[in-house]
Write a protein that holds these residues in place. Sequence first.
Motif, short mmCIF file in Angstrom:
data_model
loop_
_atom_site.label_atom_id
_atom_site.label_comp_id
_atom_site.label_asym_id
_atom_site.label_seq_id
_atom_site.Cartn_x
_atom_site.Cartn_y
_atom_site.Cartn_z
N GLN B 226 72.00 39.33 73.54
CA GLN B 226 72.78 39.66 74.73
C GLN B 226 74.25 39.24 74.60
N ASN B 227 74.47 38.11 73.97
CA ASN B 227 75.84 37.61 73.82
C ASN B 227 76.00 37.04 72.43
N ILE B 228 77.25 36.94 72.03
CA ILE B 228 77.56 36.12 70.86
C ILE B 228 78.58 35.09 71.31
N TYR B 229 78.26 33.84 71.08
CA TYR B 229 79.25 32.80 71.36
C TYR B 229 79.85 32.38 70.03
N ALA B 230 81.16 32.17 70.03
CA ALA B 230 81.81 31.71 68.82
C ALA B 230 82.90 30.74 69.20
N SER B 231 83.33 29.96 68.23
CA SER B 231 84.46 29.09 68.54
C SER B 231 85.58 29.34 67.54
N ALA B 232 86.78 29.46 68.09
CA ALA B 232 87.95 29.64 67.23
C ALA B 232 88.25 28.32 66.55
N VAL B 233 88.98 28.39 65.45
CA VAL B 233 89.32 27.18 64.70
C VAL B 233 90.01 26.17 65.63
N ASP B 234 90.98 26.64 66.41
CA ASP B 234 91.56 25.81 67.46
C ASP B 234 92.02 26.72 68.60
N GLU B 235 92.50 26.10 69.66
CA GLU B 235 92.85 26.85 70.86
C GLU B 235 93.92 27.92 70.57
N ASN B 236 94.86 27.58 69.68
CA ASN B 236 95.98 28.49 69.42
C ASN B 236 95.56 29.73 68.63
N SER B 237 94.49 29.60 67.87
CA SER B 237 94.11 30.74 67.04
C SER B 237 93.12 31.64 67.75
N SER B 238 92.86 31.40 69.04
CA SER B 238 91.83 32.20 69.71
C SER B 238 92.24 33.67 69.81
N ALA B 239 93.53 33.96 69.89
CA ALA B 239 93.97 35.36 69.95
C ALA B 239 93.68 36.05 68.63
N ALA B 240 94.00 35.37 67.52
CA ALA B 240 93.74 35.93 66.19
C ALA B 240 92.24 36.10 65.98
N ALA B 241 91.49 35.12 66.45
CA ALA B 241 90.04 35.16 66.30
C ALA B 241 89.46 36.35 67.06
N THR B 242 90.00 36.57 68.28
CA THR B 242 89.55 37.70 69.09
C THR B 242 89.76 39.01 68.33
N ALA B 243 90.96 39.15 67.74
CA ALA B 243 91.29 40.37 67.00
C ALA B 243 90.32 40.56 65.83
N GLU B 244 90.05 39.47 65.14
CA GLU B 244 89.14 39.53 63.99
C GLU B 244 87.74 39.98 64.41
N VAL B 245 87.25 39.35 65.48
CA VAL B 245 85.91 39.67 65.97
C VAL B 245 85.84 41.15 66.35
N THR B 246 86.90 41.62 67.04
CA THR B 246 86.94 43.02 67.45
C THR B 246 86.85 43.95 66.23
N THR B 247 87.67 43.65 65.21
CA THR B 247 87.68 44.48 64.01
C THR B 247 86.31 44.51 63.34
N ILE B 248 85.71 43.32 63.19
CA ILE B 248 84.41 43.22 62.52
C ILE B 248 83.34 44.00 63.28
N LEU B 249 83.35 43.82 64.60
CA LEU B 249 82.31 44.48 65.40
C LEU B 249 82.49 45.99 65.41
N ARG B 250 83.76 46.43 65.48
CA ARG B 250 84.01 47.88 65.46
C ARG B 250 83.49 48.48 64.14
N ALA B 251 83.73 47.75 63.05
CA ALA B 251 83.26 48.23 61.75
C ALA B 251 81.74 48.25 61.73
N ASN B 252 81.13 47.17 62.20
CA ASN B 252 79.67 47.07 62.24
C ASN B 252 79.04 48.18 63.07
N HIS B 253 79.68 48.49 64.20
CA HIS B 253 79.13 49.48 65.11
C HIS B 253 79.57 50.89 64.76
#
Lengths: 254, 408
Positions: B226-253
């Motif tokens: 239902q969900n995937i929980y993840a943690s970014a390396v630190d608070e500041n990199s959460s935007a980059a992490a979001t972008a990465e997750v989006t790219t990976i999931l789009r490719a997967n799907h």
Amino acid sequence: MTEINKTKILDITELKRDFRMGVETVKALKGVSFSVEAGEFVTIMGSSGSGKTTLLNILGCLDQPTDGTYLLDGVHVKNPSRNELAHLRNRKIGFVFQSYNLLSRTSALENVELPLLYNADVPTKERREKAMHALEAVRLQDRMDHMPNELSGGQQQRVAIARALVNEPVMILADEATGNLDTRTSYEIMSLFQELNTQKGKTIIFVTHEPDIAAFSSRTVTLKDGRVIKDLKNPKVLSAKESLAALPVDKDDA
Amino acid sequence: MDFLKLISLAWKALLRNKIRTFLTMLGIIIGVAAVITMVSIGEGSKQSIRSQLSSMGSNMITVRPFSNSTVGGGARLGSTGLQTLKTEDAVSIQSQAVNITYVSPAVSTRGQAINASLNWPTSLQGVSPSYLDIRDWALSSGVSFTDADVTSSAKVCLIGQTVIKNIFTDGQSPIGSTIRFNKIPFKVIGVLEMKGENTFGQDQDDIILAPYTTVQKRIMAINYIQNIYASAVDENSSAAATAEVTTILRANHQLKAGDEDDFSVRTQAELISTMSSTSQLLTVLLTAIAAISLLVGGIGIMNIMYVSVTERTREIGLRMAIGARGIDILLQFLTEAILISVTGGLLGVVLGISAAKLVTLLLQWPTLVSQSSVFLSFAICSITGVFFGFYPAQKASRLDPIDALRYE
């Protein structure tokens, strides 16, 4: 004191003062000349409008003449700045006013200390001592901590005289200093002035319009319409102390 | 005239009019106290929101299935009904994303937890062991389940404090006991630390955690997550992490360039900044109101100083006659104005801090007296004194002694 060694404390020549009232020019002083030597007790007399207040303001370095020269204790008072005038007033002149002008809710001692606050040459430690001496000179040593409203008119004027003395000025300028006082108290104040003049050698210039007060001084300069009309040595100086003793004792006072 | 004498003179002058001085000061006292209290309330609420959100894991990233497409008569599907997220997605994120530290798939369901004669409705979350790291959640006793437990779909669980309170009698240690959730037995191997309510008032301790495979197979009978929980390396990199997750999931799907995402990625940092900006606005508003009251206080000083100068014209004339220079008079009145504002400021600081403490004590609102607000308001009120005291003082210093002496 010998006649020869007397120095001129004050020397004015052809002093003029014009006031502009709109388009009109009022000539308050039209060329006044006289000098005062150290140790003199001079009264300046004149009716209102004679220019004596204007003259007093100039002598007191509160105002400047339009024309003419003013030498105060050898200093040529010419086009001074406001600060230079303030300095002259502080060091050379002791003012005594008709309405005392003591600071309310401020003790006699602190009132007397006031001129010393503006005299950087007197260290903080010496202020109190000097003020106490000045109050002793006017015999108010037992009223030092009293506030002005706890003192009689005569006592308040004595505090004001102590304040005028505290900076050891070259002359005391009194402006109708007995004007607010009854006869008895006036005589007391005049006897104090006489004492300061004769015993301490203080030079006093006393502005008044009362002839009986002028009788206590050694010389009277009379002004009228901006000019000196009489400048006479007083042949027989009345003693204020004796006059005081001669006053009939009021039953209410007894 | 020396500095100390100046101050003592000014004090005496102010004490001559105690009530007036106090009333003038009151403007400043209230102004400064208001600034400090208001800012402390604003800062306090900001801080408490921040810490509450951080307790949920401030660098946490949540991936949910999401669809804008509609079915049937135009009804849109809720995220729970969608089956687009797979365990493989979590695996890909874990292996490919460089800005991500921990990843945990998650499924959750509600049901009845039973221990002996006690039962309690709660939610069961199926997660991987990394979930505890993502949520920054520690165990108060026991141990966590392992990746091996996930692989073997072991029937082990960690339970929250609220659940313990409701299905275990006092003094009984839950570790080692077996509870049942929807009739399936789970062995309790660890107890979660108390976490309290979250920002939305939900009890975070009313939970049971188990390996997600166990929950998927034995309880929910599903193979998606239902969900995937993840943690970014630190608070500041959460935007980059979001972008990465989006790219990976789009490719997967296997989504094409124009296609909409069939998932949504949200970060805790977004939430924090939204919430903080709300309370930031509150702080700014409160500060503005307080600053206005400080300004009014300053005008009060100016007004009183003008009155004082007029009233003491004769005194000024006399001081000038006995030798005070313009600067002496200026300093005297300026010192009085500054003394009023500085004393008022100090009293205001004391009052403001006490008021903030009182607010916390009586209303239970979180407050945070920030040093900067204390220094700032104190500095502002000192400047106020100089600023509003200057003109009256200058007026006094420029008086003509002759006129001043004759003033009635």
